[in-house]
Design a protein around this motif. Structure first.
Motif, PDB file in Angstrom:
ATOM      1  N   ARG A 152       0.829  -1.211   0.000  1.00  0.00           N
ATOM      2  CA  ARG A 152       0.000   0.000   0.000  1.00  0.00           C
ATOM      3  C   ARG A 152       0.863   1.261   0.000  1.00  0.00           C
ATOM      4  N   GLY A 153       2.114   1.141   0.468  1.00  0.00           N
ATOM      5  CA  GLY A 153       2.979   2.306   0.515  1.00  0.00           C
ATOM      6  C   GLY A 153       3.715   2.587  -0.775  1.00  0.00           C
ATOM      7  N   ALA A 154       3.537   1.739  -1.787  1.00  0.00           N
ATOM      8  CA  ALA A 154       4.226   1.952  -3.071  1.00  0.00           C
ATOM      9  C   ALA A 154       3.650   3.170  -3.785  1.00  0.00           C
ATOM     10  N   GLN A 155       4.472   3.784  -4.619  1.00  0.00           N
ATOM     11  CA  GLN A 155       4.074   4.998  -5.336  1.00  0.00           C
ATOM     12  C   GLN A 155       3.712   4.672  -6.790  1.00  0.00           C
ATOM     13  N   ASP A 156       2.985   5.593  -7.417  1.00  0.00           N
ATOM     14  CA  ASP A 156       2.688   5.518  -8.858  1.00  0.00           C
ATOM     15  C   ASP A 156       1.881   4.288  -9.243  1.00  0.00           C
ATOM     16  N   GLY A 157       1.061   3.790  -8.332  1.00  0.00           N
ATOM     17  CA  GLY A 157       0.169   2.685  -8.677  1.00  0.00           C
ATOM     18  C   GLY A 157       0.850   1.344  -8.838  1.00  0.00           C
ATOM     19  N   THR A 158       2.044   1.182  -8.306  1.00  0.00           N
ATOM     20  CA  THR A 158       2.790  -0.071  -8.476  1.00  0.00           C
ATOM     21  C   THR A 158       2.565  -1.067  -7.344  1.00  0.00           C
ATOM     22  N   GLY A 159       1.756  -0.695  -6.355  1.00  0.00           N
ATOM     23  CA  GLY A 159       1.572  -1.560  -5.188  1.00  0.00           C
ATOM     24  C   GLY A 159       0.965  -2.909  -5.524  1.00  0.00           C
ATOM     25  N   LEU A 160       0.032  -2.947  -6.454  1.00  0.00           N
ATOM     26  CA  LEU A 160      -0.603  -4.212  -6.819  1.00  0.00           C
ATOM     27  C   LEU A 160       0.419  -5.177  -7.402  1.00  0.00           C
ATOM     28  N   GLU A 161       1.264  -4.667  -8.272  1.00  0.00           N
ATOM     29  CA  GLU A 161       2.294  -5.519  -8.871  1.00  0.00           C
ATOM     30  C   GLU A 161       3.271  -5.999  -7.799  1.00  0.00           C
ATOM     31  N   ALA A 176      -3.799   1.392  -9.002  1.00  0.00           N
ATOM     32  CA  ALA A 176      -3.158   0.986 -10.248  1.00  0.00           C
ATOM     33  C   ALA A 176      -3.970   1.431 -11.457  1.00  0.00           C
ATOM     34  N   GLN A 177      -5.295   1.362 -11.338  1.00  0.00           N
ATOM     35  CA  GLN A 177      -6.155   1.797 -12.442  1.00  0.00           C
ATOM     36  C   GLN A 177      -6.096   3.302 -12.619  1.00  0.00           C
ATOM     37  N   GLU A 178      -6.079   4.026 -11.512  1.00  0.00           N
ATOM     38  CA  GLU A 178      -5.994   5.486 -11.598  1.00  0.00           C
ATOM     39  C   GLU A 178      -4.673   5.931 -12.226  1.00  0.00           C
ATOM     40  N   ALA A 179      -3.612   5.157 -11.961  1.00  0.00           N
ATOM     41  CA  ALA A 179      -2.300   5.481 -12.534  1.00  0.00           C
ATOM     42  C   ALA A 179      -2.166   5.020 -13.977  1.00  0.00           C
ATOM     43  N   GLY A 180      -3.194   4.333 -14.478  1.00  0.00           N
ATOM     44  CA  GLY A 180      -3.164   3.867 -15.862  1.00  0.00           C
ATOM     45  C   GLY A 180      -2.316   2.626 -16.089  1.00  0.00           C
ATOM     46  N   ARG A 181      -1.956   1.934 -15.010  1.00  0.00           N
ATOM     47  CA  ARG A 181      -1.108   0.752 -15.141  1.00  0.00           C
ATOM     48  C   ARG A 181      -1.927  -0.521 -15.390  1.00  0.00           C
ATOM     49  N   ILE A 182      -3.161  -0.512 -14.903  1.00  0.00           N
ATOM     50  CA  ILE A 182      -4.008  -1.707 -14.970  1.00  0.00           C
ATOM     51  C   ILE A 182      -5.317  -1.355 -15.670  1.00  0.00           C
ATOM     52  N   ARG A 183      -5.811  -2.270 -16.476  1.00  0.00           N
ATOM     53  CA  ARG A 183      -7.026  -2.001 -17.249  1.00  0.00           C
ATOM     54  C   ARG A 183      -8.197  -1.653 -16.335  1.00  0.00           C
ATOM     55  N   PRO A 184      -9.086  -0.777 -16.766  1.00  0.00           N
ATOM     56  CA  PRO A 184     -10.128  -0.263 -15.883  1.00  0.00           C
ATOM     57  C   PRO A 184     -11.292  -1.213 -15.638  1.00  0.00           C
ATOM     58  N   ASP A 185     -11.406  -2.290 -16.441  1.00  0.00           N
ATOM     59  CA  ASP A 185     -12.565  -3.163 -16.288  1.00  0.00           C
ATOM     60  C   ASP A 185     -12.293  -4.378 -15.400  1.00  0.00           C
ATOM     61  N   LEU A 186     -11.216  -4.343 -14.640  1.00  0.00           N
ATOM     62  CA  LEU A 186     -10.926  -5.427 -13.709  1.00  0.00           C
ATOM     63  C   LEU A 186     -11.595  -5.177 -12.365  1.00  0.00           C
ATOM     64  N   ALA A 187     -11.966  -6.267 -11.694  1.00  0.00           N
ATOM     65  CA  ALA A 187     -12.503  -6.206 -10.339  1.00  0.00           C
ATOM     66  C   ALA A 187     -11.503  -6.831  -9.374  1.00  0.00           C
ATOM     67  N   ALA A 188     -11.662  -6.526  -8.098  1.00  0.00           N
ATOM     68  CA  ALA A 188     -10.742  -7.073  -7.100  1.00  0.00           C
ATOM     69  C   ALA A 188     -10.764  -8.593  -7.096  1.00  0.00           C
ATOM     70  N   THR A 189     -11.933  -9.193  -7.376  1.00  0.00           N
ATOM     71  CA  THR A 189     -11.994 -10.659  -7.401  1.00  0.00           C
ATOM     72  C   THR A 189     -11.169 -11.236  -8.550  1.00  0.00           C
ATOM     73  N   ASP A 190     -11.020 -10.503  -9.645  1.00  0.00           N
ATOM     74  CA  ASP A 190     -10.151 -10.967 -10.739  1.00  0.00           C
ATOM     75  C   ASP A 190      -8.714 -11.111 -10.242  1.00  0.00           C
ATOM     76  N   VAL A 191      -8.267 -10.115  -9.488  1.00  0.00           N
ATOM     77  CA  VAL A 191      -6.903 -10.140  -8.981  1.00  0.00           C
ATOM     78  C   VAL A 191      -6.755 -11.210  -7.907  1.00  0.00           C
ATOM     79  N   TRP A 192      -7.782 -11.371  -7.097  1.00  0.00           N
ATOM     80  CA  TRP A 192      -7.771 -12.393  -6.053  1.00  0.00           C
ATOM     81  C   TRP A 192      -7.588 -13.780  -6.668  1.00  0.00           C
ATOM     82  N   MET A 193      -8.329 -14.072  -7.726  1.00  0.00           N
ATOM     83  CA  MET A 193      -8.198 -15.359  -8.400  1.00  0.00           C
ATOM     84  C   MET A 193      -6.819 -15.509  -9.054  1.00  0.00           C
ATOM     85  N   THR A 194      -6.311 -14.411  -9.589  1.00  0.00           N
ATOM     86  CA  THR A 194      -4.970 -14.439 -10.172  1.00  0.00           C
ATOM     87  C   THR A 194      -3.938 -14.801  -9.109  1.00  0.00           C
ATOM     88  N   LEU A 195      -4.069 -14.202  -7.938  1.00  0.00           N
ATOM     89  CA  LEU A 195      -3.173 -14.495  -6.829  1.00  0.00           C
ATOM     90  C   LEU A 195      -3.279 -15.961  -6.424  1.00  0.00           C
TER      91      LEU A 195
END
Length: 222
Positions: free
Chosen positions: A91-100, A145-164
Motif C-alpha cells: 500500500r505504501g508503493a508509489q505511482d500505482g505499483t503496489g498491486l504488482e 493501479a487503475q488510476e495510474a493507468g497501469r491496470i485495465r479499468p474493467d478489472l474487479a478485485a476478485t479478478d486479482v484475487w483469483m490471479t493471486l
C-alpha cells in the motif's frame, strides 16, 4: 556460574528455564513439520505423521495443540497475517505499483513456503478480520493501479484475487524442475492485467462477486 542444588543438579529456576526453552522449541518444530507434511500430503495428513516429522511423541503434540484443528487454526492465522502484512507494505508503493508488488511478494512467499496458500482460506474461520482487511487493501491497490493507468479499468478485485490464488498451481507444478518459473508467470499475469489501447474490446464476462470467490476457494481447498 551455574546454580546447583545440594544434590549437585541444576537449581529449580535453571531447570524451569530449560523446560520452557524445550517446550518453545518443540512447538516451533511441530509447526514447521506441519507446514511441510501438509504441503506434501495435503490438508488431510494425520497428526501422527506431523509428530514423527517433528521428532516428538504424541504426548508432546497434544500438550502443544489440544486438537488437530487447533494446529490448523494456528497455521491459518499465521499465513493470513503474513499475507495481510504484504498488502500493507504494498500500500505504501508509489505511482500505482503496489498491486504488482503484492503479486510478486506473494509469489516469493509461496515459493519459500510450499504450504503458504493452502491455509489461507480453508478449513478455519480464525482471523477473518485479517482476510477482510486484505480484501479492502486489495481493492485499494487495484484502484490506485487503475488510476495510474497501469491496470485495465474493467478489472474487479476478485479478478486479482483469483490471479493471486492461481499462483499456487503454477508453483506446485514447477517447484522441483524449474523453481524460478513462477517469476515469469507473474510477469505474464501482470502483462495480462495491463491497461489496453482504446481499441480493446474489453472483457465479455462479468467478474465474480466476493461471495462467489470465497466459495470457489473454499471448495478448491477441500
Amino acid at each position: 556460574m551455574e546454580d546447583v542444588g545440594s544434590d549437585g543438579g541444576k537449581s529449580a529456576p535453571v531447570r524451569r528455564r530449560a523446560v520452557r526453552r524445550e517446550a518453545v522449541e518443540n512447538r516451533a518444530r511441530l509447526l514447521q513439520a506441519a507446514r511441510e507434511v501438509f504441503a506434501q500430503r495435503g490438508p488431510d495428513a494425520r497428526v501422527e505423521e506431523i509428530a514423527q516429522a517433528a521428532g516428538v511423541g504424541m504426548g508432546t503434540f497434544y500438550r502443544n495443540f489440544t486438537t488437530r484443528q487447533a494446529l490448523v487454526d494456528e497455521l491459518v492465522a499465521d499465513v493470513r497475517h503474513r499475507l495481510l502484512e504484504l498488502a500493507r507494505r504494498a500500500r505504501g508503493a508509489q505511482d500505482g505499483t503496489g498491486l504488482e508488488r503484492l503479486l510478486r511478494d506473494a509469489g516469493r512467499a509461496q515459493a519459500r513456503d510450499p504450504g503458504y496458500m493452502q491455509f489461507l482460506w480453508s478449513r478455519s474461520t480464525v482471523e477473518q478480520a485479517a482476510v477482510d482487511e486484505f480484501l479492502v487493501l486489495l481493492a485499494d491497490l487495484l484502484a490506485d493501479a487503475q488510476e495510474a493507468g497501469r491496470i485495465r479499468p474493467d478489472l474487479a478485485a476478485t479478478d486479482v484475487w483469483m490471479t493471486l490464488w492461481s499462483l499456487r498451481g503454477i508453483l506446485e507444478m514447477t517447484r522441483t524442475a524449474a523453481p524460478r518459473a513462477w517469476q515469469r508467470h507473474v510477469d505474464l499475469m501482470i502483462a495480462g492485467l495491463r491497461a489496453r489501447p482504446d481499441g480493446d474490446v474489453g472483457l465479455t464476462t462479468r467478474p465474480m462477486t466476493v461471495t462467489q470467490a470465497r466459495r470457489c476457494i473454499q471448495e478448491a481447498s477441500h
